[in-house]
Design an enzyme around this catalytic site. Sequence first.
Site, PDB file in Angstrom:
ATOM      1  N   LYS A  95       0.809  -1.226   0.000  1.00  0.00           N
ATOM      2  CA  LYS A  95       0.000   0.000   0.000  1.00  0.00           C
ATOM      3  C   LYS A  95       0.842   1.276   0.000  1.00  0.00           C
ATOM      4  O   LYS A  95       0.473   2.281  -0.580  1.00  0.00           O
ATOM      5  CB  LYS A  95      -0.946   0.016   1.205  1.00  0.00           C
ATOM      6  CG  LYS A  95      -2.018  -1.064   1.175  1.00  0.00           C
ATOM      7  CD  LYS A  95      -3.247  -0.584   0.462  1.00  0.00           C
ATOM      8  CE  LYS A  95      -4.298  -1.639   0.198  1.00  0.00           C
ATOM      9  NZ  LYS A  95      -4.411  -2.764   1.096  1.00  0.00           N
ATOM     10  N   GLU A 117      -9.484   6.431   3.177  1.00  0.00           N
ATOM     11  CA  GLU A 117     -10.348   5.391   3.718  1.00  0.00           C
ATOM     12  C   GLU A 117      -9.465   4.189   4.016  1.00  0.00           C
ATOM     13  O   GLU A 117      -8.386   4.072   3.462  1.00  0.00           O
ATOM     14  CB  GLU A 117     -11.405   4.995   2.681  1.00  0.00           C
ATOM     15  CG  GLU A 117     -10.948   3.966   1.635  1.00  0.00           C
ATOM     16  CD  GLU A 117      -9.819   4.451   0.712  1.00  0.00           C
ATOM     17  OE1 GLU A 117      -9.616   5.684   0.611  1.00  0.00           O
ATOM     18  OE2 GLU A 117      -9.140   3.599   0.115  1.00  0.00           O
ATOM     19  N   SER A 384       1.714  -9.789  -1.186  1.00  0.00           N
ATOM     20  CA  SER A 384       1.341  -8.373  -1.052  1.00  0.00           C
ATOM     21  C   SER A 384       1.537  -7.802   0.347  1.00  0.00           C
ATOM     22  O   SER A 384       1.752  -6.602   0.503  1.00  0.00           O
ATOM     23  CB  SER A 384      -0.102  -8.155  -1.503  1.00  0.00           C
ATOM     24  OG  SER A 384      -0.986  -9.016  -0.804  1.00  0.00           O
TER      25      SER A 384
HETATM   26  C1  LIG Z   1      -5.264  -3.938   0.813  1.00  0.00           C
HETATM   27  C2  LIG Z   1      -4.565  -5.205   0.590  1.00  0.00           C
HETATM   28  C3  LIG Z   1      -4.892  -6.055  -0.493  1.00  0.00           C
HETATM   29  C4  LIG Z   1      -6.057  -5.802  -1.406  1.00  0.00           C
HETATM   30  O1  LIG Z   1      -6.024  -4.629  -2.124  1.00  0.00           O
HETATM   31  P1  LIG Z   1      -5.584  -4.538  -3.649  1.00  0.00           P
HETATM   32  O2  LIG Z   1      -5.837  -3.133  -4.004  1.00  0.00           O
HETATM   33  O3  LIG Z   1      -6.434  -5.501  -4.423  1.00  0.00           O
HETATM   34  O4  LIG Z   1      -4.156  -4.908  -3.719  1.00  0.00           O
HETATM   35  C5  LIG Z   1      -4.138  -7.185  -0.684  1.00  0.00           C
HETATM   36  N1  LIG Z   1      -3.117  -7.508   0.139  1.00  0.00           N
HETATM   37  C6  LIG Z   1      -2.774  -6.725   1.180  1.00  0.00           C
HETATM   38  C7  LIG Z   1      -1.647  -7.138   2.053  1.00  0.00           C
HETATM   39  C8  LIG Z   1      -3.484  -5.555   1.447  1.00  0.00           C
HETATM   40  O5  LIG Z   1      -3.139  -4.802   2.494  1.00  0.00           O
END
Ligand SMILES: *Cc1c(COP(=O)(O)O)cnc(C)c1O
Length: 403
Positions: A95, A117, A384
Amino acid sequence: MPKQRLNTDPDQHGYFGSYGGMYVPETLMTPLLELSTAYDQARKDSDFKRELNALLRDYVGRPTPLYFAERMTKELGCKAVYLKREDLCHTGAHKINNSMGQALLAKRMGKQRVIAETGAGQHGVATATVAAMFGMECVIYMGELDMERQALNVFRMRSLGAEVVPVTAGQKTLKEAISEAMRDWVTNIRSTHYILGSALGAHPYPRMVRDFQSVIGKETRRQVMRIAGRLPTAILACVGGGSNSIGIFHPFINDRKVRLIGVEAGGLGIRNGQHAARFAGGKVGILQGTKTFVLQDRNGQIQLTHSVSAGLDYAAIGPEHSLLRDLGRVEYGHVNDREAVDAFDTLARWEGLLPALETAHAVAYMIKHADQWRKNDVLVLNLSGRGDKDVQQVAAWKQEQQR
Ligand SMILES: *Cc1c(COP(=O)(O)O)cnc(C)c1O
């Protein structure tokens, strides 16, 4: 004849094919157009790029490693599984790539206040972090239910000096938090920039967020060529709004042999109100400024959603994904809550990595479809985020199952 190059950049009105656009009240058109112009100038400006790259390197910790997961490779019976380690970014997820880019843009636009948000709290933490670093005032809107589910992240944001405002409308989750942030933006346009957290919403957000997250895919491309000497067979990522996935997919869009696989939240199963798999149960509609696949009932009312993972729990998907799905360039699947929680444990034991519950969906898909992978396949999974924020949620989920 060689296949035509795919160009998925939006047109000047923000349309990716027939998706996207700017479906907002008149009062929001002015700030969106102003943002659009500022972003178009910034992305062509070498000073902006240099400053952003330096911050990504020295503050966020980029480039993140592409890690060869040896045990996972053996278990899945392919040539190599690589994990793109976005969990190692400062604050623990991808993020911040976007928050950093937008905060720098806000500074350039002379805004001293940022709002955002947040669902799981990761975007709120990333935004509160960069706001502290730039010395900006920061307000985060968060659904009351999410504040309970993610108390640790609420504490982190407040420690960073952000004001966290509970949103009590509707389902008390992400959708309502976005509406509140938009309301704030309309009333404080002069001083404030709204840092939207995913490749969603009205133009220019889906394109801008994708560009800021594309650093993931650009690095991955260089790294996999260097380490494996070839392009991967497939790249997998979880899809909430769609930012980490579009970020890693985008630089590979024209490598047609690379399979791109997005994994949505199947929740408790594909039944009304029990999941967040937009491509499994949704249809084209408009939600919060953009035209895309949305979970809705026959009368166009937005449906309730459910996922064990707050970050995937949203009724719409980023508009560029809808186009990529129509084009057949990205495949989309889903796994349910149980499979995701199992994958959370599995990756922890195989590799010593606790994935975020969002990420665990992509891990689960990879394991569930192990029969698809051949012994020469090179797979990349976008890790992610890290799972520390989710341990209480997983513990509660397991306790629930035993009842
Ligand atoms: C917010 C988040 C997501 C989902 O959001 P995307 O915009 O689809 O990437 C996925 N993995 C993590 C670790 C997140 O914090």
